[in-house]
Design a protein around this motif. Structure first.
Motif, short mmCIF file in Angstrom:
data_model
loop_
_atom_site.label_atom_id
_atom_site.label_comp_id
_atom_site.label_asym_id
_atom_site.label_seq_id
_atom_site.Cartn_x
_atom_site.Cartn_y
_atom_site.Cartn_z
N GLY A 41 0.82 -1.22 0.00
CA GLY A 41 0.00 0.00 0.00
C GLY A 41 0.85 1.26 0.00
O GLY A 41 0.56 2.22 -0.72
N MET A 42 1.91 1.22 0.84
CA MET A 42 2.80 2.38 0.89
C MET A 42 3.49 2.60 -0.45
O MET A 42 3.63 3.74 -0.91
N THR A 44 2.35 1.68 -3.28
CA THR A 44 1.32 2.17 -4.22
C THR A 44 1.09 3.66 -4.04
O THR A 44 1.00 4.43 -5.00
N VAL A 45 0.99 4.06 -2.75
CA VAL A 45 0.78 5.49 -2.46
C VAL A 45 1.96 6.33 -2.96
O VAL A 45 1.79 7.39 -3.56
N LEU A 46 3.18 5.82 -2.68
CA LEU A 46 4.38 6.55 -3.10
C LEU A 46 4.42 6.69 -4.62
O LEU A 46 4.72 7.77 -5.16
N SER A 48 1.89 6.60 -6.58
CA SER A 48 0.80 7.52 -6.97
C SER A 48 1.22 8.97 -6.76
O SER A 48 0.95 9.84 -7.60
N VAL A 49 1.88 9.22 -5.61
CA VAL A 49 2.35 10.59 -5.32
C VAL A 49 3.34 11.05 -6.38
O VAL A 49 3.28 12.18 -6.88
#
Length: 469
Positions: A41-42, A44-46, A48-49
């Motif tokens: 998840g992290m 993925t978030v990174l 995405s950012v």
């Protein structure tokens, strides 16, 4: 019993080990089941950012490119619009000038031309304003010595009328009869030009460039010349800085000294200029000539012969006289007039050396300068009426050092320089009005004007050559 107890202990130990191993595996699986998705998840978030940041930067770049393209399109459109305005103005003015009855003397046509010119100027940048001014100048539409388009209140900041092809040491190309009274010319350039009969009265010329200019008969009366550039500029004849603001400019002391007037001017160092005309009331303006026609006490009047007499008169009340060139015409402007049928009368002033104490006469690098405007009125017969100018220098003992005499019979401005003698103590300036007989085709009276003079000026100018006297 002992064997039984030992066996039980062994079983309990094995059981505890199994439970411990089972619990460790369970916890490990539990941690793995939590951390792995969390890391995913992290990540993925990174990702995405990062992708959002890249997208944002790309959008910003796209916007910048779009804005630049838009600005470029607007600039091109604006330039095209200005080109169309300039082309339309030139075409309309050309068509107007080609009409058979075109003349700026016609008030309606003059007003139309002025309106078209000011309207076009408001829509143009400085480059195209320069082109427009060059067009009307070359078409003889703005020369102030003839009917012309008035440019009062025009905004001409940053125009460039300099001579870009000037070669150092060669003749400067001329700009004549420029009509820039009460015009905005901030940071305009006239570099490397000879400016003849220019009118810059009450104009705003902040930071204007007059580098290497040569001025002849040019008036800056009341002009704002703050921080103007006069590097290597010079004046040949009649330059007027009366009431001008020259603060911060680099104008030379020689130009100021040789000016016809710096009276009331704000000089580069912030001090006030003083009158340079050694004659008192040389322009006849010390009294109201519409209500008082008597001569000022500064002039000594002497009747030589006949019935002629002198009076102060108003241009507004005497339409048959000619306005002196470069004079500031107002409702109360006055002149000296000689009246009568026949005779001779003179007006005289004496100037003592105390008035010239600031001049380096003893070094022999000063010459006297005298100017005036005179003209006959009525039938012009050179042999019958004229003015005699006489300027004489005396030493302290009353001995004549030098004298100059000239008869003036035709209308015009007269300028003369004369050596200024080192022993000079007193100057006598005399104008004699002479009428030998009345005109044959007209019966004159004692109150008829036959000659007049104005702008009578006596001063001293510096010269690089020393007088050997």
């Amino acid at each position: 019993m002992s064997n039984t107890n030992g066996s039980e202990k062994t079983e309990k130990s094995n059981s505890s080990r199994v439970i411990s191993n089972t619990s460790g595996r369970t916890i490990s699986k539990l941690v793995s089941s939590i951390i792995v998705p969390l890391l995913i998840g992290m990540a993925t978030v990174l990702i995405s950012v990062v992708q959002l940041d890249i997208a944002s930067k790309q959008r910003t770049q796209d916007l910048l490119i779009a804005n630049e393209e838009r600005e470029q399109d607007l600039h091109i459109a604006d330039a095209l619009q200005q080109d169309l305005v300039l082309a339309a103005y030139i075409e309309q003015m050309s068509e107007l000038m080609l009409t058979s009855n075109f003349t700026i003397n016609n008030t309606i046509i003059a007003n139309i031309c002025r309106a078209k010119t000011l309207t076009a100027l408001r829509q143009l940048d400085s480059k195209r304003k320069t082109q427009l001014i060059k067009f009307v100048y070359e078409a003889n539409l703005i020369h102030h010595n003839q009917p012309h388009i008035r440019l009062v209140d025009a905004e001409l900041d940053n125009i460039d009328l300099s001579d870009s092809n000037h070669v150092q040491g060669r003749y400067r190309s001329e700009l004549t009869e420029l009509p820039f009274k009460r015009t905005s010319l901030n940071y305009a350039s006239f570099a490397h030009r000879t400016i003849v009969n220019g009118i810059f009265e009450e104009a705003s010329l902040i930071g204007a460039n007059f580098t290497n200019c040569r001025f002849t008969s040019t008036s800056f009366f009341g002009a704002i010349l703050r921080y103007a550039n006069f590097q290597n500029a010079s004046s040949k004849d009649y330059i007027n800085f009366e009431s001008a603001d020259l603060f911060g400019s680099n104008i030379s002391d020689e130009m100021l000294f040789n000016a016809i007037s710096i009276d009331g001017a704000n000089l580069p160092n912030g001090t006030r200029g003083v009158r340079r005309n050694f004659l008192i009331n040389g322009d006849a303006e010390l009294s109201d000539c519409q209500t008082n026609t008597s001569m000022h006490s500064s002039w000594h009047i002497e009747q030589i012969s006949g019935n002629v007499h002198l009076s102060v008169m108003s241009y507004q009340a005497n339409r048959n006289v000619i306005f002196p060139r470069n004079s500031r015409v107002s409702t109360d402007q006055c002149f000296y007039a000689a009246l009568g049928q026949q005779g001779q009368i003179m007006m005289r002033q004496e100037i003592n050396l105390t008035s010239l104490a600031h001049l380096p006469i003893s070094q022999g690098n000063v010459v006297l300068l005298f100017k005036l405007f005179c003209a006959p009125v009525g039938i012009n017969n050179d042999n019958q009426k004229f003015v005699k100018l006489h300027v004489e220098q005396f030493d302290r003992m009353g001995v004549s050092l030098h004298n100059y005499t000239k008869n003036i019979s035709k209308p015009g401005s007269y300028t003369r320089t004369s050596a200024c003698y080192r022993q000079l103590y007193r100057i006598v300036f005399t104008l004699s009005f002479i009428r030998l007989s009345t005109a044959s085709k007209k019966i004159d009276t004692d109150n008829d004007v036959f000659f007049y003079c104005d702008n009578i000026f006596l001063s001293a100018i510096l010269t690089s050559k020393k007088n050997g006297n």
